[in-house]
Design a protein around this motif. Structure first.
Motif, PDB file in Angstrom:
ATOM      1  N   ILE A 199     -16.639  87.797 -30.744  1.00  0.00           N
ATOM      2  CA  ILE A 199     -17.547  88.260 -31.799  1.00  0.00           C
ATOM      3  C   ILE A 199     -18.646  87.225 -32.027  1.00  0.00           C
ATOM      4  N   ILE A 200     -18.266  85.964 -32.095  1.00  0.00           N
ATOM      5  CA  ILE A 200     -19.260  84.903 -32.290  1.00  0.00           C
ATOM      6  C   ILE A 200     -20.247  84.887 -31.120  1.00  0.00           C
ATOM      7  N   ARG A 201     -19.734  85.024 -29.910  1.00  0.00           N
ATOM      8  CA  ARG A 201     -20.608  85.014 -28.723  1.00  0.00           C
ATOM      9  C   ARG A 201     -21.661  86.125 -28.822  1.00  0.00           C
ATOM     10  N   VAL A 202     -21.233  87.319 -29.229  1.00  0.00           N
ATOM     11  CA  VAL A 202     -22.159  88.443 -29.304  1.00  0.00           C
ATOM     12  C   VAL A 202     -23.061  88.335 -30.532  1.00  0.00           C
ATOM     13  N   GLU A 203     -22.509  87.932 -31.658  1.00  0.00           N
ATOM     14  CA  GLU A 203     -23.277  87.883 -32.902  1.00  0.00           C
ATOM     15  C   GLU A 203     -24.363  86.810 -32.889  1.00  0.00           C
ATOM     16  N   SER A 204     -24.010  85.597 -32.451  1.00  0.00           N
ATOM     17  CA  SER A 204     -24.958  84.483 -32.594  1.00  0.00           C
ATOM     18  C   SER A 204     -25.059  83.572 -31.377  1.00  0.00           C
ATOM     19  N   ASN A 205     -24.213  83.811 -30.381  1.00  0.00           N
ATOM     20  CA  ASN A 205     -24.131  82.919 -29.221  1.00  0.00           C
ATOM     21  C   ASN A 205     -23.933  81.462 -29.666  1.00  0.00           C
ATOM     22  N   TYR A 206     -23.108  81.298 -30.694  1.00  0.00           N
ATOM     23  CA  TYR A 206     -22.726  79.985 -31.225  1.00  0.00           C
ATOM     24  C   TYR A 206     -23.871  79.216 -31.859  1.00  0.00           C
ATOM     25  N   LYS A 207     -24.819  79.910 -32.451  1.00  0.00           N
ATOM     26  CA  LYS A 207     -25.930  79.266 -33.147  1.00  0.00           C
ATOM     27  C   LYS A 207     -25.708  79.424 -34.651  1.00  0.00           C
ATOM     28  N   PRO A 208     -25.223  78.390 -35.328  1.00  0.00           N
ATOM     29  CA  PRO A 208     -24.858  78.508 -36.742  1.00  0.00           C
ATOM     30  C   PRO A 208     -26.036  78.731 -37.681  1.00  0.00           C
ATOM     31  N   GLU A 209     -27.241  78.379 -37.261  1.00  0.00           N
ATOM     32  CA  GLU A 209     -28.405  78.503 -38.138  1.00  0.00           C
ATOM     33  C   GLU A 209     -29.039  79.890 -38.084  1.00  0.00           C
ATOM     34  N   LEU A 210     -28.523  80.763 -37.248  1.00  0.00           N
ATOM     35  CA  LEU A 210     -29.133  82.063 -37.005  1.00  0.00           C
ATOM     36  C   LEU A 210     -29.071  82.984 -38.236  1.00  0.00           C
ATOM     37  N   ILE A 211     -30.192  83.624 -38.514  1.00  0.00           N
ATOM     38  CA  ILE A 211     -30.276  84.651 -39.554  1.00  0.00           C
ATOM     39  C   ILE A 211     -30.905  85.877 -38.894  1.00  0.00           C
ATOM     40  N   SER A 212     -30.229  87.014 -38.993  1.00  0.00           N
ATOM     41  CA  SER A 212     -30.734  88.221 -38.341  1.00  0.00           C
ATOM     42  C   SER A 212     -31.879  88.835 -39.141  1.00  0.00           C
ATOM     43  N   ILE A 213     -32.550  89.775 -38.529  1.00  0.00           N
ATOM     44  CA  ILE A 213     -33.629  90.510 -39.198  1.00  0.00           C
ATOM     45  C   ILE A 213     -33.094  91.232 -40.435  1.00  0.00           C
ATOM     46  N   LYS A 214     -31.836  91.675 -40.362  1.00  0.00           N
ATOM     47  CA  LYS A 214     -31.225  92.404 -41.485  1.00  0.00           C
ATOM     48  C   LYS A 214     -30.640  91.466 -42.542  1.00  0.00           C
ATOM     49  N   GLY A 215     -30.642  90.152 -42.262  1.00  0.00           N
ATOM     50  CA  GLY A 215     -30.174  89.177 -43.242  1.00  0.00           C
ATOM     51  C   GLY A 215     -28.782  88.634 -43.013  1.00  0.00           C
ATOM     52  N   ALA A 216     -28.128  88.990 -41.905  1.00  0.00           N
ATOM     53  CA  ALA A 216     -26.809  88.444 -41.600  1.00  0.00           C
ATOM     54  C   ALA A 216     -26.960  86.966 -41.244  1.00  0.00           C
ATOM     55  N   VAL A 217     -25.957  86.171 -41.641  1.00  0.00           N
ATOM     56  CA  VAL A 217     -26.094  84.716 -41.584  1.00  0.00           C
ATOM     57  C   VAL A 217     -24.997  84.060 -40.760  1.00  0.00           C
ATOM     58  N   GLY A 218     -25.388  83.057 -39.988  1.00  0.00           N
ATOM     59  CA  GLY A 218     -24.449  82.137 -39.362  1.00  0.00           C
ATOM     60  C   GLY A 218     -23.802  82.623 -38.087  1.00  0.00           C
TER      61      GLY A 218
END
Length: 185
Positions: free
Chosen positions: A58-77
């Motif tokens: 899930i982490i790999r797909v969601e953020s590729n291990y980038k903790p600072e990532l914020i999606s366009i929809k506002g999802a965090v981390g």
């Protein structure tokens, strides 16, 4: 007949050797598919009864291990948790020490995301396809699809899911989950 240059033969041999090593050893696969934050993933997976390799996928797909990532929809981390979901989780017992700012901290984000997976597992009877679809599209949408027979909740029939993004998401997480199982088990 022309002689084949040595560099081409050596290159071919190197490619064959790397291919053999890739299929016979996990060291190259672990380089290509690393699991970062492994201690936090394993600790929280054990605490909440969730497969750590699923969390990693899930982490790999969601953020590729980038903790600072914020999606366009506002999802965090790392686990791309929506602020409303985070607020709901923070109201639960055992999360009083965390705040919304904790979403940016890898360990806290993994803790909240893994707890959320645990709750989705309970809601959807540990049906991985439904849990993943709910993680992406929300549990309300998945429940509606199931109740109105739009989707039967099976992995084999994710093409019935109404949202293209969710179909792709479930497919990608399952891909990485199987990849991680092959490499890390």
């Amino acid at each position: 007949m022309k002689a084949v240059p040595k560099k081409y033969i050596l290159t071919l041999l190197l490619v064959i050797l790397l291919g053999i090593l890739y299929y016979q050893s996990n060291w190259l696969a672990r380089i290509m598919y690393p699991i970062k934050y492994r201690e936090a993933i394993e600790a929280n997976a054990a605490k909440y009864g969730v497969d750590p390799l699923l969390v990693a996928a899930i982490i790999r797909v969601e953020s590729n291990y980038k903790p600072e990532l914020i999606s366009i929809k506002g999802a965090v981390g790392l686990m791309q948790i929506m602020p409303d979901t985070a607020k709901w989780i923070l109201e639960m017992e055992g999360f009083s020490k965390l705040s919304m700012d904790s979403l940016y901290e890898p360990k806290s984000n993994i803790m909240m995301g893994t707890k959320y997976i645990n709750l989705l597992n309970k809601q959807f009877n540990s049906n991985m396809a439904e849990v993943l679809a709910a993680y992406n599209a929300g549990p309300g949408n998945v429940s509606k699809w199931r109740e109105s027979n739009i989707w039967d909740g099976k992995l084999e029939s994710i093409d019935q899911i109404r949202f293209w993004e969710t179909r792709k998401y479930v497919d990608r997480v399952v891909y990485y989950y199987k990849k991680y199982q092959k490499i890390y088990m």
